[in-house]
Design a protein around this motif. Sequence first.
Motif, PDB file in Angstrom:
ATOM      1  N   SER A 101      29.036   5.268 -10.316  1.00 40.46           N
ATOM      2  CA  SER A 101      27.794   6.035 -10.198  1.00 40.46           C
ATOM      3  C   SER A 101      28.039   7.313  -9.411  1.00 40.46           C
ATOM      4  O   SER A 101      29.019   7.436  -8.691  1.00 40.46           O
ATOM      5  CB  SER A 101      26.734   5.186  -9.503  1.00 40.46           C
ATOM      6  N   LEU A 102      27.101   8.246  -9.566  1.00 42.78           N
ATOM      7  CA  LEU A 102      27.196   9.506  -8.823  1.00 42.78           C
ATOM      8  C   LEU A 102      26.684   9.295  -7.407  1.00 42.78           C
ATOM      9  O   LEU A 102      25.678   8.624  -7.207  1.00 42.78           O
ATOM     10  CB  LEU A 102      26.332  10.577  -9.491  1.00 42.78           C
ATOM     11  N   ASP A 103      27.352   9.888  -6.463  1.00 43.54           N
ATOM     12  CA  ASP A 103      26.934   9.785  -5.073  1.00 43.54           C
ATOM     13  C   ASP A 103      26.000  10.962  -4.794  1.00 43.54           C
ATOM     14  O   ASP A 103      26.448  12.073  -4.573  1.00 43.54           O
ATOM     15  CB  ASP A 103      28.201   9.865  -4.193  1.00 43.54           C
ATOM     16  N   MET A 104      24.699  10.710  -4.865  1.00 37.33           N
ATOM     17  CA  MET A 104      23.727  11.807  -4.774  1.00 37.33           C
ATOM     18  C   MET A 104      23.109  11.907  -3.388  1.00 37.33           C
ATOM     19  O   MET A 104      22.596  10.931  -2.865  1.00 37.33           O
ATOM     20  CB  MET A 104      22.586  11.537  -5.754  1.00 37.33           C
ATOM     21  N   LYS A 105      23.166  13.115  -2.816  1.00 40.07           N
ATOM     22  CA  LYS A 105      22.451  13.332  -1.543  1.00 40.07           C
ATOM     23  C   LYS A 105      21.225  14.217  -1.801  1.00 40.07           C
ATOM     24  O   LYS A 105      20.178  14.013  -1.264  1.00 40.07           O
ATOM     25  CB  LYS A 105      23.381  14.008  -0.537  1.00 40.07           C
ATOM     26  N   ASN A 106      21.396  15.221  -2.630  1.00 41.29           N
ATOM     27  CA  ASN A 106      20.243  16.014  -3.048  1.00 41.29           C
ATOM     28  C   ASN A 106      20.448  16.482  -4.490  1.00 41.29           C
ATOM     29  O   ASN A 106      21.467  16.159  -5.104  1.00 41.29           O
ATOM     30  CB  ASN A 106      20.011  17.203  -2.095  1.00 41.29           C
ATOM     31  N   LYS A 107      19.444  17.255  -4.999  1.00 39.08           N
ATOM     32  CA  LYS A 107      19.483  17.516  -6.440  1.00 39.08           C
ATOM     33  C   LYS A 107      20.641  18.426  -6.873  1.00 39.08           C
ATOM     34  O   LYS A 107      21.007  18.436  -8.040  1.00 39.08           O
ATOM     35  CB  LYS A 107      18.135  18.003  -6.951  1.00 39.08           C
ATOM     36  N   LYS A 108      21.244  19.123  -5.905  1.00 47.51           N
ATOM     37  CA  LYS A 108      22.416  19.945  -6.254  1.00 47.51           C
ATOM     38  C   LYS A 108      23.602  19.070  -6.665  1.00 47.51           C
ATOM     39  O   LYS A 108      24.560  19.527  -7.261  1.00 47.51           O
ATOM     40  CB  LYS A 108      22.819  20.798  -5.044  1.00 47.51           C
ATOM     41  N   ASP A 109      23.521  17.804  -6.276  1.00 45.50           N
ATOM     42  CA  ASP A 109      24.625  16.882  -6.582  1.00 45.50           C
ATOM     43  C   ASP A 109      24.550  16.300  -7.992  1.00 45.50           C
ATOM     44  O   ASP A 109      25.362  15.457  -8.356  1.00 45.50           O
ATOM     45  CB  ASP A 109      24.627  15.723  -5.580  1.00 45.50           C
ATOM     46  N   LEU A 110      23.560  16.733  -8.761  1.00 47.15           N
ATOM     47  CA  LEU A 110      23.421  16.195 -10.114  1.00 47.15           C
ATOM     48  C   LEU A 110      24.417  16.905 -11.044  1.00 47.15           C
ATOM     49  O   LEU A 110      24.068  17.752 -11.854  1.00 47.15           O
ATOM     50  CB  LEU A 110      21.974  16.392 -10.590  1.00 47.15           C
ATOM     51  N   ILE A 111      25.678  16.567 -10.857  1.00 48.70           N
ATOM     52  CA  ILE A 111      26.767  17.194 -11.612  1.00 48.70           C
ATOM     53  C   ILE A 111      27.103  16.294 -12.802  1.00 48.70           C
ATOM     54  O   ILE A 111      27.316  15.094 -12.629  1.00 48.70           O
ATOM     55  CB  ILE A 111      28.046  17.305 -10.730  1.00 48.70           C
ATOM     56  N   PRO A 112      27.140  16.869 -14.007  1.00 46.77           N
ATOM     57  CA  PRO A 112      27.457  16.012 -15.155  1.00 46.77           C
ATOM     58  C   PRO A 112      28.873  15.437 -15.070  1.00 46.77           C
ATOM     59  O   PRO A 112      29.772  16.084 -14.531  1.00 46.77           O
ATOM     60  CB  PRO A 112      27.333  16.962 -16.347  1.00 46.77           C
ATOM     61  N   ILE A 113      29.023  14.263 -15.595  1.00 44.24           N
ATOM     62  CA  ILE A 113      30.350  13.627 -15.592  1.00 44.24           C
ATOM     63  C   ILE A 113      31.065  13.997 -16.883  1.00 44.24           C
ATOM     64  O   ILE A 113      30.537  13.812 -17.981  1.00 44.24           O
ATOM     65  CB  ILE A 113      30.214  12.100 -15.450  1.00 44.24           C
ATOM     66  N   MET A 114      32.263  14.549 -16.716  1.00 49.00           N
ATOM     67  CA  MET A 114      33.044  14.999 -17.867  1.00 49.00           C
ATOM     68  C   MET A 114      33.803  13.813 -18.453  1.00 49.00           C
ATOM     69  O   MET A 114      34.538  13.122 -17.742  1.00 49.00           O
ATOM     70  CB  MET A 114      34.037  16.046 -17.366  1.00 49.00           C
ATOM     71  N   ARG A 115      33.603  13.560 -19.737  1.00 54.55           N
ATOM     72  CA  ARG A 115      34.283  12.438 -20.373  1.00 54.55           C
ATOM     73  C   ARG A 115      34.509  12.771 -21.843  1.00 54.55           C
ATOM     74  O   ARG A 115      33.577  13.231 -22.512  1.00 54.55           O
ATOM     75  CB  ARG A 115      33.400  11.197 -20.206  1.00 54.55           C
ATOM     76  N   HIS A 116      35.692  12.536 -22.309  1.00 56.55           N
ATOM     77  CA  HIS A 116      36.048  12.835 -23.704  1.00 56.55           C
ATOM     78  C   HIS A 116      35.707  14.290 -24.063  1.00 56.55           C
ATOM     79  O   HIS A 116      35.266  14.589 -25.187  1.00 56.55           O
ATOM     80  CB  HIS A 116      35.334  11.897 -24.680  1.00 56.55           C
ATOM     81  N   GLY A 117      35.837  15.196 -23.098  1.00 58.14           N
ATOM     82  CA  GLY A 117      35.588  16.616 -23.364  1.00 58.14           C
ATOM     83  C   GLY A 117      34.115  17.005 -23.370  1.00 58.14           C
ATOM     84  O   GLY A 117      33.774  18.124 -23.726  1.00 58.14           O
ATOM     85  N   VAL A 118      33.245  16.070 -22.964  1.00 55.28           N
ATOM     86  CA  VAL A 118      31.799  16.306 -23.029  1.00 55.28           C
ATOM     87  C   VAL A 118      31.187  16.133 -21.631  1.00 55.28           C
ATOM     88  O   VAL A 118      31.558  15.209 -20.907  1.00 55.28           O
ATOM     89  CB  VAL A 118      31.168  15.293 -24.024  1.00 55.28           C
TER      90      VAL A 118
END
Length: 311
Positions: A101-118
């Motif tokens: 899971s993403l370790d979120m502290k605030n909304k700037k942390d909503l970084i997409p996860i790169m997988r299979h080039g997407v």
Amino acid sequence: MVKFKGNSYDFPHFLGCGILANSYFEGVMVKIESHVGQKGIKGMSNVKNIIAIASGKGGVGKSTTAVNIAVALAQQGACTGILDADIYGPSQPVMLGVQGSLDMKNKKDLIPIMRHGVQSMSIGYLIDEKAAMVWRGPMVSMALQQLVFDTQWDNLDYLVIDLPPGTGDIQLTLAQKIPVSGAVIVTTPQDLALLDARRACEMFRKVNVPILGVIENMSSHICSHCSHEESIFGVGGGQRFAKEYGIEFFGAIPLDIAIREQTDSGHPTVIAAPESQHAKRYHDIAQKIKAALALQPKDYSSKFPKIVVET
Ligand code: ADP
């Protein structure tokens, strides 16, 4: 600072998304324009085109199709993202093979996860699956808008949104708040699924989201022993449906155990078996979706400077 807890994300085909945007695919310059969404909804500066993948009915293979199309678009040189809009039952983390899971502290942390080039985002990266099950209308609507607008998408040509089945709160939010360039309907060929696909079409028509075309999934069954092809769910339903609605028939994907095994184990067919007939069909459909979208009116709103009148 964003940390990703789980398996490391890989870049099997790309050095990173964005590098191949506006670059070459099979010697052809790829330059992707932005196309208008619904009237009155402003386009996004970091996403050129949102493509909604929808079905009336669950279990027709919409998520499987969405992930293969998204990865195919990326493999064809477009900077692509996928958003899992199924707040109650996200399936993209499994189909993309993302654990953790993403370790979120605030909304700037909503970084997409790169997988299979997407670039990917799912509620499944953020909270426990059971936590969202009690959410109702406004909360679900807010969650979807945050996933779309707060995710730090990096310059996407296409954002594929994998919608949950039906025509509920999530579809309504998408129609009223999110600038969708076009919708693609996934159906199986039998009458029951087509009945529900009609409802999805009517909904998109009502809210002026152009329906780009239809994909028929599980169109025939291929026996893994003898390769015999059998039309379990009937023949030609998708084509009839496309004709009825005056939309394009993008193509048919057979029911094949390999597709299920590959996609359910986190390696969509276009990654697991890129040379296979199925991968070629997904690529062909992705090309047709791009072409259908290119015929839509272009959106220049994000290119206009902001004009401030001072008195
Ligand atoms: P939906 O999003 O419409 O609910 P899914 O994409 O989750 O459907 O697919 C439901 C199940 O069917 C999954 O286990 C998936 O792997 C499988 N499936 C989807 N398309 C195919 C196909 N063409 N051949 C074989 N299995 C498929």
